[in-house]
Write an enzyme that holds these catalytic residues in place. Sequence first.
Site, short mmCIF file in Angstrom:
data_model
loop_
_atom_site.label_atom_id
_atom_site.label_comp_id
_atom_site.label_asym_id
_atom_site.label_seq_id
_atom_site.Cartn_x
_atom_site.Cartn_y
_atom_site.Cartn_z
N CYS A 125 113.12 -22.05 -106.25
CA CYS A 125 113.66 -20.69 -106.41
C CYS A 125 112.76 -19.86 -107.32
O CYS A 125 111.66 -19.49 -106.92
CB CYS A 125 115.11 -20.76 -106.92
SG CYS A 125 116.02 -19.20 -106.73
N HIS A 227 117.64 -24.36 -103.17
CA HIS A 227 117.88 -25.31 -104.26
C HIS A 227 118.12 -26.71 -103.68
O HIS A 227 119.26 -27.05 -103.34
CB HIS A 227 119.08 -24.87 -105.10
CG HIS A 227 118.79 -23.72 -106.00
ND1 HIS A 227 118.39 -23.88 -107.31
CD2 HIS A 227 118.80 -22.38 -105.78
CE1 HIS A 227 118.19 -22.69 -107.86
NE2 HIS A 227 118.42 -21.76 -106.94
N GLU A 229 118.31 -29.35 -105.24
CA GLU A 229 119.15 -30.14 -106.15
C GLU A 229 120.65 -29.92 -105.94
O GLU A 229 121.48 -30.64 -106.50
CB GLU A 229 118.79 -29.83 -107.61
CG GLU A 229 119.25 -28.48 -108.14
CD GLU A 229 118.32 -27.33 -107.81
OE1 GLU A 229 118.43 -26.28 -108.46
OE2 GLU A 229 117.47 -27.47 -106.90
#
Length: 256
Positions: A125, A227, A229
């Site tokens: 990002c 993202h 994660e």
Amino acid sequence: MSTSSASLSGAHSPVIGIPVRLSITDAPGADLRVAAAARTFAAVVDLVRASGATPEVLLPGAGLQEQLARCTGFVVPGGGDVDPALYGGPVDHPALYDVNQEQDALDLAVIRHALAVRLPLLGICRGTQLINVAHGGTLHLDLAPGLVQHNPPTGTSWALHNVGFVAGSVCAEVYGAAGVPVASAHHQAIDRVGQGLQVTARAADGCVEAVEAAQEGAGWLVGVQWHPEAEVPEPALRAPLFEALREAAALVSVPC
């Protein structure tokens, strides 16, 4: 997570440096997105560890160069907006939030070190946006509403959509697919792509979703706008990029 436990032991694991997030999350009136960035930072550290690498949280100051020298790979995670002054944009745009020049300086120091010594680098990002800026590129200051929702709807953590990969790209190889569903939380994105980078993923609206090194021999470099994660939309998609980074970093025999 405390910085005292940031450097974690691993007998034969590569050390992956991750610049700490500097914005204060509990300040009166703090933007909720700042706290969200702190949570995703912790998730990035956990995923680096789970990949088999040793995460090292990088701190600004006199000891940074010593920390950088211990690392054979880096992740630059998400956070607030990049200072538009770094790419010639207006600094008074009303959509800007959490512009932190100290954070920009730390993240750029990490990026420039990785590029200079050709160590593996993953941007997420904001990290991807800064990689583009470091290559002379620019950013969209505030994406207009369109075909794809990149910013989460009110009351949710993520906007969910698909991205498509360029055949033969690192992303296509890492995921073993022509595209994947992703989780996003951004109102800015790459505009003019920096010199030395190539676009390797886009959303259906054309938004740049991934960039990689444009030339062979430039080193392992992947920047993704989404993202990885995030725990959604598919948990199995969280690990591949971090595992690929660990594999690339493990090939570096001596820290630079």
